[in-house]
Design an enzyme around this catalytic site. Structure first.
Site, short mmCIF file in Angstrom:
data_model
loop_
_atom_site.label_atom_id
_atom_site.label_comp_id
_atom_site.label_asym_id
_atom_site.label_seq_id
_atom_site.Cartn_x
_atom_site.Cartn_y
_atom_site.Cartn_z
N LYS A 55 0.80 -1.24 0.00
CA LYS A 55 0.00 0.00 0.00
C LYS A 55 0.82 1.28 0.00
CE LYS A 55 -3.38 -0.93 -0.66
NZ LYS A 55 -3.78 -1.59 -1.95
N SER A 56 2.08 1.16 -0.44
CA SER A 56 2.96 2.33 -0.47
C SER A 56 2.90 3.08 -1.80
CB SER A 56 4.42 1.90 -0.24
OG SER A 56 4.54 1.25 0.99
N ASN A 108 2.07 0.09 -7.34
CA ASN A 108 1.58 0.00 -8.72
C ASN A 108 1.72 1.32 -9.47
OD1 ASN A 108 0.35 -2.84 -9.03
ND2 ASN A 108 -0.24 -2.14 -6.98
N TRP A 109 1.74 2.39 -8.73
CA TRP A 109 2.01 3.71 -9.32
C TRP A 109 3.46 3.73 -9.84
CZ3 TRP A 109 1.76 8.94 -6.16
CH2 TRP A 109 1.77 10.01 -7.06
N HIS A 158 7.11 -7.18 -2.00
CA HIS A 158 6.83 -6.57 -0.69
C HIS A 158 7.67 -7.24 0.40
CE1 HIS A 158 3.46 -4.39 -2.24
NE2 HIS A 158 2.61 -5.37 -2.26
N ARG A 163 6.00 5.25 2.10
CA ARG A 163 4.83 6.12 2.27
C ARG A 163 4.53 6.25 3.75
NH1 ARG A 163 -1.33 4.78 -0.04
NH2 ARG A 163 -2.11 6.93 0.08
N SER A 222 -5.17 2.81 3.94
CA SER A 222 -5.30 2.20 2.61
C SER A 222 -5.51 0.69 2.72
CB SER A 222 -4.04 2.52 1.79
OG SER A 222 -4.11 1.94 0.52
N ARG A 240 -8.21 3.85 -4.79
CA ARG A 240 -9.21 4.30 -3.81
C ARG A 240 -9.25 5.83 -3.79
NH1 ARG A 240 -9.43 5.54 1.73
NH2 ARG A 240 -7.18 5.80 1.59
S1 PPS Z 1 -0.60 -2.92 -3.20
O1 PPS Z 1 -1.91 -3.60 -3.19
O2 PPS Z 1 0.12 -3.14 -1.93
O3 PPS Z 1 0.22 -3.30 -4.33
O4 PPS Z 1 -0.95 -1.38 -3.28
P1 PPS Z 1 0.03 -0.21 -3.74
O5 PPS Z 1 0.01 -0.12 -5.22
O6 PPS Z 1 1.34 -0.35 -3.08
O7 PPS Z 1 -0.67 1.07 -3.11
C1 PPS Z 1 -2.01 1.42 -3.39
C2 PPS Z 1 -2.18 2.89 -3.03
O8 PPS Z 1 -1.52 3.71 -4.02
C3 PPS Z 1 -2.46 4.62 -4.55
N1 PPS Z 1 -2.14 4.93 -5.95
C4 PPS Z 1 -1.92 6.17 -6.40
N2 PPS Z 1 -1.89 7.36 -5.76
C5 PPS Z 1 -1.67 8.46 -6.51
N3 PPS Z 1 -1.49 8.44 -7.86
C6 PPS Z 1 -1.51 7.26 -8.54
N4 PPS Z 1 -1.33 7.25 -9.85
C7 PPS Z 1 -1.72 6.06 -7.79
N5 PPS Z 1 -1.81 4.76 -8.12
C8 PPS Z 1 -2.06 4.09 -6.99
C9 PPS Z 1 -3.78 3.89 -4.42
O9 PPS Z 1 -4.86 4.77 -4.59
C10 PPS Z 1 -3.65 3.33 -3.02
O10 PPS Z 1 -3.76 4.31 -2.01
P2 PPS Z 1 -5.14 4.71 -1.29
O11 PPS Z 1 -4.75 5.62 -0.17
O12 PPS Z 1 -5.79 3.46 -0.82
O13 PPS Z 1 -5.94 5.43 -2.33
#
Ligand code: PPS
Length: 285
Positions: free
Chosen positions: A44-45, A48-49, A99, A121, A129, A247
């Protein structure tokens, strides 16, 4: 209490997609190649971004790859029963997501020249998250309430264990030349500057228009609309209730969910567990 997890070396892993043999293989037998790029995070850091940004940097902003191939195929999750065999059989330079805490990661990495990016994060936002993401799925034990999940998180009784130990462990590599530490908060505050920093680290020279395309196609909205990136392809028969990755994508959402007492309790644990780091190490402080 925590029997719904797959335990390995005292760390709880999700109840689905994880096997002890694979985790052992990763640590002892998997060979990280010099040309691989590792994307390392606590869950959740913003993993995927970062995957999206790195993929777009590789294609110089061309969105075809990110719009036709699911993110878990572009950068497989090494510790899963799907990701591990996919990586073993993959030719050429690989993107590898993980992770895993440092002590469970592939030993071969520590003597290789492969590059790694570790994305950090604010753990308060990670907590929120994760609570909403895993909530009612079969990936984790259902906490029943935010308060219970809060307690579990502080104690490290959540998948992949303690955030504090994860970050402390991987930050021990922060002076290595092949290791880049990034912060979700910086990506939010200065996305273009941070994308440029990633390009410099990877030795990729993108022009201003190409950088703009990377920025455009990795935005929250673009990723939310991209079925290859938003986890909508993960069906409910595999994960109960499905997974909504995109989210809110903001910083400081924890303030909408923590009570004053929880905020104070979190601060106390943070200060205890993260003592010794130089001032300014964490941008949200
Ligand atoms: S996971 O399931 O552990 O792989 O999740 P992870 O990708 O590490 O983290 C998911 C959170 O990243 C936010 N996210 C983004 N934020 C801003 N911009 C972009 N482009 C973006 N892509 C993913 C995503 O919304 C999750 O955070 P929260 O706070 O839940 O919205």
């Amino acid at each position: 209490m925590m029997s719904d997890y797959n335990w390995f070396e005292g760390i709880p892993f999700p109840a689905i997609s994880y096997q002890r043999e694979i985790l052992e293989d990763i640590r002892n037998r998997f060979v990280v190649k010099e040309e691989d790029l590792l994307i390392l995070t606590y869950p959740k850091s913003g993993t995927n971004w970062l995957v999206e940004i790195v993929c777009l940097i590789q294609t110089k902003g061309d969105p075809k790859w990110i719009q036709t191939v699911p993110n878990w195929d572009r950068s497989p999750w090494i510790e899963t029963d799907i990701g591990y065999p996919a990586l073993i059989n993959k030719e050429g330079p690989r993107l590898i997501s993980s992770h895993l805490p440092i002590h469970l990661f592939s030993k071969s990495f520590f003597s290789s020249k492969a590059k790694a990016i570790y994305l950090i994060r604010n753990p308060r936002d990670i907590l929120v998250s994760g609570y909403f993401f895993y909530g009612n799925t079969n990936i984790v034990k259902n906490p029943g309430s935010f308060g219970t999940y809060f307690e579990w998180f502080l104690k490290g009784n959540v998948i992949y264990g303690s955030w504090f130990e994860h970050v402390r462990g991987w930050l021990s590599m922060r002076e290595w030349d092949n290791f880049l530490v990034l912060y979700y908060e910086d990506l939010k505050k200065d996305p273009k500057g941070t994308i440029k920093k990633i390009c410099d680290f990877l030795g990729k020279n993108l022009g201003p228009d190409e950088l703009d395309l990377v920025f455009k196609y990795s935005s929250f909205q673009a990723m939310k609309e991209n079925n290859m990136s938003n986890f909508s392809l993960i069906t409910e028969d595999r994960v109960t209730n499905g997974l909504k990755l995109m989210r809110k994508g903001t910083t400081g959402d924890w303030k909408n969910h923590f009570t004053v007492a929880q905020a104070e309790a979190f601060d106390k644990v943070f200060q205890e567990k993260m003592a010794g780091f130089p001032p300014g190490m964490f941008p949200w402080e």
